[in-house]
Design a protein around this motif. Structure first.
Motif, short mmCIF file in Angstrom:
data_model
loop_
_atom_site.label_atom_id
_atom_site.label_comp_id
_atom_site.label_asym_id
_atom_site.label_seq_id
_atom_site.Cartn_x
_atom_site.Cartn_y
_atom_site.Cartn_z
N ASP A 90 4.16 -1.26 -5.27
CA ASP A 90 4.44 -2.11 -4.12
C ASP A 90 3.22 -2.07 -3.20
OD1 ASP A 90 5.29 -3.23 -1.72
OD2 ASP A 90 7.34 -2.50 -1.94
N PRO A 91 2.59 -3.20 -2.90
CA PRO A 91 1.38 -3.16 -2.04
C PRO A 91 1.65 -2.64 -0.63
CG PRO A 91 2.11 -5.42 -2.39
CD PRO A 91 2.92 -4.57 -3.31
N ARG A 92 2.90 -2.66 -0.20
CA ARG A 92 3.22 -2.22 1.16
C ARG A 92 3.45 -0.71 1.25
NH1 ARG A 92 7.80 -1.53 4.16
NH2 ARG A 92 7.58 -1.89 6.42
N THR A 93 4.16 -0.16 0.27
CA THR A 93 4.51 1.27 0.34
C THR A 93 4.18 2.02 -0.95
OG1 THR A 93 6.75 0.78 -0.42
CG2 THR A 93 6.40 0.87 1.97
N SER A 97 11.27 0.44 -1.86
CA SER A 97 11.94 1.03 -0.70
C SER A 97 13.08 1.96 -1.10
CB SER A 97 12.47 -0.09 0.21
OG SER A 97 13.36 -0.94 -0.51
N SER A 124 -2.33 2.11 5.54
CA SER A 124 -1.11 1.37 5.86
C SER A 124 0.05 1.80 4.96
CB SER A 124 -1.36 -0.13 5.71
OG SER A 124 -1.72 -0.45 4.37
N GLN A 125 -0.23 2.07 3.68
CA GLN A 125 0.82 2.56 2.79
C GLN A 125 1.33 3.91 3.25
OE1 GLN A 125 -1.25 2.41 -0.99
NE2 GLN A 125 -0.22 0.51 -1.59
N ASN A 128 3.64 3.34 6.25
CA ASN A 128 4.92 2.77 5.84
C ASN A 128 5.78 3.78 5.09
OD1 ASN A 128 4.24 0.26 6.94
ND2 ASN A 128 3.29 -0.44 5.04
#
Length: 458
Positions: A90-93, A97, A124-125, A128
């Motif tokens: 997941d590029p965000r975390t 989730s 950023s990861q 998050n």
């Protein structure tokens, strides 16, 4: 990482991260580091997460064991661990989730104070993931940097590690001191925010990095000068995966007395010793160990240290023959040697720790592993086997040596010192006008000494 701020009166001190990561490195700005961190500090309880990708070399168990050794080497304890197969990051975390929530719950149930992930994650990861798990996040690079910082003893190693550490922290200071921003600035009628605390900290950090890079440049030039002075000596470098027994073998070969404790990256700075008892014509160097996914920042910071490896005439590649991940370690070392431009240097492979093997590998199995390179198998504790290895290394290093008779007139002590420092003296004979030497050494060195003595006789 999560950053917290507390109001203070001055901007001289910037509020830093909890869990001591930033505090520890910034403390180096104001006082010299002496020794290692306080051993009485029990450290933090960590939950380990090994990230397995479909084409990663090795298995999950070996990766967890390596991560566990790194965490313990930085002074922390392990309260739980698990492996996770990551097929679509997941590029965000990095993690989905639901997976992040589950892992955070498992870690808190174990009483963990931080989550250590065996992967390199972006700032950023990390932020998050901290929100998702409720725990501070340390990635693989942060742990390796902490181990390096803990084991750095010489000035050069401390500078190299601090540069890599500050470069790692530089993009991770966003958001600190939000309640400390200047409330007004500029001309009357425009009340801008002024310089934020994070901008102030970044500016100080950039200044420190510039100072460290200048210092490292000076140290690198000094080291290059030392290597140039040893240009007439044959150089042999010990290389291999971390904890393969390079330093133990160095001590056995040269009686160097170096620290060889069983922990990752015990040796950071290159140490050189004479391999021969009389004459410094052959130098043996112990280098920093390799590891899978070694951070690029460390390769760049340790460029001057690794230069010793690239200038060697022979690489003695030490392998832990008792390690179940032996083939993986061979592949990783091959890749790193290619990145360093040292693939073409001749090698002698040493399968070490033979005494720890439950079933010692057969000779044909070892030959297949090293692709035709000459090899020996031994234990660094076996004095007879180490003595045979030394003779084999000397035979290789002296393959281009020559023997010559030279005459040195009295009063030329510098030439006599050079003879004893860089050659073997077969015999000497005193004459009324000087000393007749029969010397053996590298062809270039012997010819240089002969030219110097002819000039003195004119």
């Amino acid at each position: 990482m999560k950053f917290h701020s507390q109001p203070i009166e001055e901007h001289d001190e910037v509020p830093l991260a909890d869990h001591g990561q930033l505090e520890q490195i910034v403390s180096n700005w104001t006082r010299p580091r002496v020794g290692s961190p306080d051993s009485s500090n029990p450290g933090h309880r960590c939950y380990l997460l090994s990230i397995q990708r479909p084409h990663d070399p090795g298995d999950a168990g070996s990766q967890l064991a390596e991560l566990r050794g790194l965490v313990e080497a930085q002074g922390d304890s392990v309260c739980g661990e698990e492996a996770y197969l990551l097929t679509s990051p997941d590029p965000r975390t990095l993690l989905r989730s639901g997976v992040a929530d589950r892992i955070g719950g498992a870690a808190r149930a174990c009483g963990a104070e931080m989550l250590v992930i065996d992967a390199e994650i972006s700032p950023s990861q990390a932020r998050n993931l901290e929100h998702a798990t409720g725990l501070p996040i340390f990635d693989r690079e942060a742990v390796i940097l902490n181990v390096f910082e803990r084991h750095a003893t010489t000035r050069r190693a401390r500078v190299q590690v601090e540069i890599a550490h500050l470069e790692y922290l530089r993009p991770r200071i966003r958001g600190i001191g939000l309640n400390m921003d200047q409330q007004a600035g500029g001309v009357v009628g425009s009340r801008g925010p002024g310089e934020t605390a994070s901008e102030l900290f970044a500016r100080r950090l950039d200044g420190r990095l510039a100072d460290l890079r200048r210092t490292l440049g000076q140290l690198a030039r000094s080291q290059a000068t030392e290597r140039h002075k040893r240009g007439n000596c044959a150089r042999i470098a010990l290389i291999g995966y971390t904890n393969a027994g390079k330093t133990s073998l160095m001590n056995a070969l040269t009686s160097a007395g170096l620290s060889a404790r069983d922990r990752p990256f015990e040796t950071l700075d290159t140490t050189s010793r004479c391999l021969t008892r009389h004459g410094g014509d052959i130098l043996l160097s112990d280098t920093v160990g390799f590891i899978r996914r070694l951070p690029e920042r460390l390769l760049a910071s340790f460029e001057s240290t690794l230069a010793e490896l690239c200038e060697a005439s022979l690489l003695v590649w030490v392998l832990d023959s008792s390690d179940p991940e032996l083939e993986t370690h061979i592949a990783i070392t091959e890749q790193l040697l290619a990145r360093l431009g040292a693939s073409e240097i001749p090698r002698l492979v040493v399968f070490n720790k033979l005494d720890l093997c439950v079933s010692p590998p057969q000779r044909n199995q070892l030959s297949e592993l090293v692709s035709g390179h000459p090899f020996v198998s031994l234990s660094a504790r076996d004095a007879a086997a180490v003595s045979e290895l030394r003779e084999r290394m000397l035979e290789f290093a002296r393959s281009d040596h020559k023997e010559r008779e030279v005459f040195v007139p009295y009063g030329h002590g510098a030439i006599v010192q050079q003879i004893y420092r860089s050659c073997r003296v077969r015999c000497t004979r005193a004459t009324p006008h000087g000393t007749q030497f029969v010397i053996a050494g590298p062809k270039r060195t012997v010819d240089q000494i002969a030219r110097s003595t002819r000039k003195r006789q004119r």
